[in-house]
Each structure stands twice: as structure tokens, then as C-alpha cells.
Motif scaffolding. Sequence first.
Motif, PDB file in Angstrom:
ATOM      1  N   VAL A  23       0.815  -1.200  -0.009  1.00 54.63           N
ATOM      2  CA  VAL A  23       0.065  -0.101   0.126  1.00 54.63           C
ATOM      3  C   VAL A  23       0.734   1.332  -0.048  1.00 54.63           C
ATOM      4  O   VAL A  23       1.062   2.049  -0.892  1.00 54.63           O
ATOM      5  CB  VAL A  23      -0.990   0.080   1.051  1.00 54.63           C
ATOM      6  CG1 VAL A  23      -1.658   1.510   1.367  1.00 54.63           C
ATOM      7  CG2 VAL A  23      -1.993  -1.101   1.080  1.00 54.63           C
ATOM      8  N   LEU A  24       1.704   1.465   1.011  1.00 55.11           N
ATOM      9  CA  LEU A  24       2.591   2.384   1.203  1.00 55.11           C
ATOM     10  C   LEU A  24       3.972   2.255   0.410  1.00 55.11           C
ATOM     11  O   LEU A  24       4.651   2.839   0.203  1.00 55.11           O
ATOM     12  CB  LEU A  24       2.879   3.037   2.515  1.00 55.11           C
ATOM     13  CG  LEU A  24       1.726   3.562   3.082  1.00 55.11           C
ATOM     14  CD1 LEU A  24       1.804   3.773   4.675  1.00 55.11           C
ATOM     15  CD2 LEU A  24       1.603   5.036   2.476  1.00 55.11           C
ATOM     16  N   THR A  25       4.298   0.883   0.271  1.00 56.96           N
ATOM     17  CA  THR A  25       5.295   0.420  -0.609  1.00 56.96           C
ATOM     18  C   THR A  25       4.696  -0.344  -1.768  1.00 56.96           C
ATOM     19  O   THR A  25       3.628  -0.886  -1.648  1.00 56.96           O
ATOM     20  CB  THR A  25       6.124  -0.325   0.459  1.00 56.96           C
ATOM     21  OG1 THR A  25       5.603  -1.708   0.346  1.00 56.96           O
ATOM     22  CG2 THR A  25       6.699   0.288   1.760  1.00 56.96           C
ATOM     23  N   ASP A  26       5.713  -0.536  -2.613  1.00 52.02           N
ATOM     24  CA  ASP A  26       5.203  -1.611  -3.703  1.00 52.02           C
ATOM     25  C   ASP A  26       5.195  -3.003  -3.448  1.00 52.02           C
ATOM     26  O   ASP A  26       4.975  -3.790  -4.198  1.00 52.02           O
ATOM     27  CB  ASP A  26       6.159  -1.297  -5.093  1.00 52.02           C
ATOM     28  CG  ASP A  26       7.354  -1.293  -4.919  1.00 52.02           C
ATOM     29  OD1 ASP A  26       7.785  -2.114  -3.821  1.00 52.02           O
ATOM     30  OD2 ASP A  26       8.212  -1.160  -5.756  1.00 52.02           O
ATOM     31  N   GLY A 111      -5.936  -1.374   2.065  1.00 53.07           N
ATOM     32  CA  GLY A 111      -5.179  -2.483   2.368  1.00 53.07           C
ATOM     33  C   GLY A 111      -4.874  -3.302   0.792  1.00 53.07           C
ATOM     34  O   GLY A 111      -5.557  -3.017  -0.057  1.00 53.07           O
ATOM     35  N   ASP A 112      -4.014  -4.409   0.709  1.00 52.35           N
ATOM     36  CA  ASP A 112      -4.006  -4.952  -0.674  1.00 52.35           C
ATOM     37  C   ASP A 112      -3.918  -6.546  -0.510  1.00 52.35           C
ATOM     38  O   ASP A 112      -3.836  -7.046  -1.723  1.00 52.35           O
ATOM     39  CB  ASP A 112      -2.270  -4.442  -1.095  1.00 52.35           C
ATOM     40  CG  ASP A 112      -1.301  -5.139  -0.133  1.00 52.35           C
ATOM     41  OD1 ASP A 112      -1.355  -5.052   0.922  1.00 52.35           O
ATOM     42  OD2 ASP A 112      -0.616  -5.751  -0.774  1.00 52.35           O
ATOM     43  N   ASP A 113      -3.809  -7.015   0.735  1.00 53.68           N
ATOM     44  CA  ASP A 113      -3.716  -8.565   0.591  1.00 53.68           C
ATOM     45  C   ASP A 113      -4.706  -9.354   1.619  1.00 53.68           C
ATOM     46  O   ASP A 113      -5.352  -8.408   2.579  1.00 53.68           O
ATOM     47  CB  ASP A 113      -2.469  -8.961   0.657  1.00 53.68           C
ATOM     48  CG  ASP A 113      -1.928 -10.112  -0.065  1.00 53.68           C
ATOM     49  OD1 ASP A 113      -2.920 -11.047  -0.386  1.00 53.68           O
ATOM     50  OD2 ASP A 113      -0.818 -10.318  -0.271  1.00 53.68           O
ATOM     51  N   THR A 127     -10.500   0.241   0.487  1.00 54.19           N
ATOM     52  CA  THR A 127      -9.986   0.711  -0.892  1.00 54.19           C
ATOM     53  C   THR A 127      -8.885  -0.104  -1.141  1.00 54.19           C
ATOM     54  O   THR A 127      -8.256  -0.657   0.056  1.00 54.19           O
ATOM     55  CB  THR A 127      -9.778   2.260  -0.883  1.00 54.19           C
ATOM     56  OG1 THR A 127      -8.779   2.522   0.039  1.00 54.19           O
ATOM     57  CG2 THR A 127     -10.859   3.168  -0.524  1.00 54.19           C
ATOM     58  N   CYS A 128      -8.283  -0.165  -2.240  1.00 59.00           N
ATOM     59  CA  CYS A 128      -7.180  -0.942  -2.431  1.00 59.00           C
ATOM     60  C   CYS A 128      -6.508  -0.317  -3.466  1.00 59.00           C
ATOM     61  O   CYS A 128      -7.114   0.472  -4.377  1.00 59.00           O
ATOM     62  CB  CYS A 128      -7.331  -2.384  -2.570  1.00 59.00           C
ATOM     63  SG  CYS A 128      -8.240  -2.711  -4.149  1.00 59.00           S
ATOM     64  N   PRO A 129      -5.026  -0.448  -3.763  1.00 57.69           N
ATOM     65  CA  PRO A 129      -4.226   0.000  -4.969  1.00 57.69           C
ATOM     66  C   PRO A 129      -4.833  -0.895  -6.133  1.00 57.69           C
ATOM     67  O   PRO A 129      -5.478  -2.132  -5.939  1.00 57.69           O
ATOM     68  CB  PRO A 129      -2.907  -0.464  -4.436  1.00 57.69           C
ATOM     69  CG  PRO A 129      -2.848  -0.705  -3.116  1.00 57.69           C
ATOM     70  CD  PRO A 129      -4.403  -1.064  -2.634  1.00 57.69           C
TER      71      PRO A 129
END
Length: 176
Positions: A23-26, A111-113, A127-129
Motif C-alpha cells: 500500500v505505502l510500498t510496492d 489494504g492490498d492482501d 479501498t485498495c491499490p
Amino acid sequence: MEDKSYKEYLKHINTFILDIDGVLTDGSVMVTTSGEMLRSMNIKDGYAIKTAIDKGFNICIISGGSNEGVRVRLNGLGVTDVFLGAHNKIEQLNTYLASKNVDLKNVLYMGDDLPDYPVMKLVGLPTCPQDAAPEIKAISKYVSHKNGGKGAVRDVIEQVLKVQDKWFDSFNAQYD
């Protein structure tokens, strides 16, 4: 899948809760010969976080990771609520919200995962990237067009602040 009605939630958001890795990192980690894990964070995300704090929004980080360098970076932006090594994110979320007297409906969580899934099911605006796991995208009311660590946090914070007329006003006052 993006739900176009997500914009109706933006005017009620007063709290941003963010994951770190992805999220804040790739999500990439560089490992030094001493075993230190280095992450890269986006300056534009940092600017948006600092702006949100300056405008009175709550910012909280809840991450399963435990890299203290990340805490130093976030503290430097003014984020004081950084919870690392949080493997039970719901418990940490509830503790944080109670301490700030915040209602779940006023929370935007990015979040992403899969570890983010239970928390995202509870908040007002999950929400998510763009590059999040399919399961996370499926429950998100908004999927950023930006990837994690590449401006996704800036994207959501900027949208909320613009809807609430809090994004560009400080600059207008400086240059009038």
C-alpha cells in the motif's frame, strides 16, 4: 471492482487507516548483506498523509510488518499511531477507534492482501491499490488506478480532501 457510488462516502471520512507493504510500498524488499530489509515509499503519498494530518484527519497505520525504519519515516510525517507487528488487525482497529472515538462508517481503509480482508469488511470505505489481490479488489468500494507504493494513498486522500474542500485551500490562502 470499482463501485461508482464510493464517492458518496468521501464526505464522511475523517480517518485513514493504511497497511504498509503493498500500500505505502510496492511490496518489494531489498535485503542488505546484514539482513536489513529496505522498503521504498512514495514522496507523493507522504505529502498527502502530511496534508491530511494538517487538516485534522486521523491517520493510523496497522501492519503485520515490523520494520522500525518505516515507523521513523511515518513519525517524520506526523503519523503518531503506527502499529507494527499487528497480526490481529481487527483487535488493533477496535482499540484505535475506541481511543479516538471514531465510528467505523467514517473510516477509509486501504489494504492490498488477505490479512487486510477482515478489517476491510468492517469499515465504511474499503479501498485498495490497482495491484491488490483479487479477493481484496472484490470487497473494495474503490480500487485506485495507482499501484501500491506508486501513489495509491495519495489518490484516495486527495479525493477525500477535495470533496471536503480541504485539499488546495492552504495554497490559495498563501498566494492570494
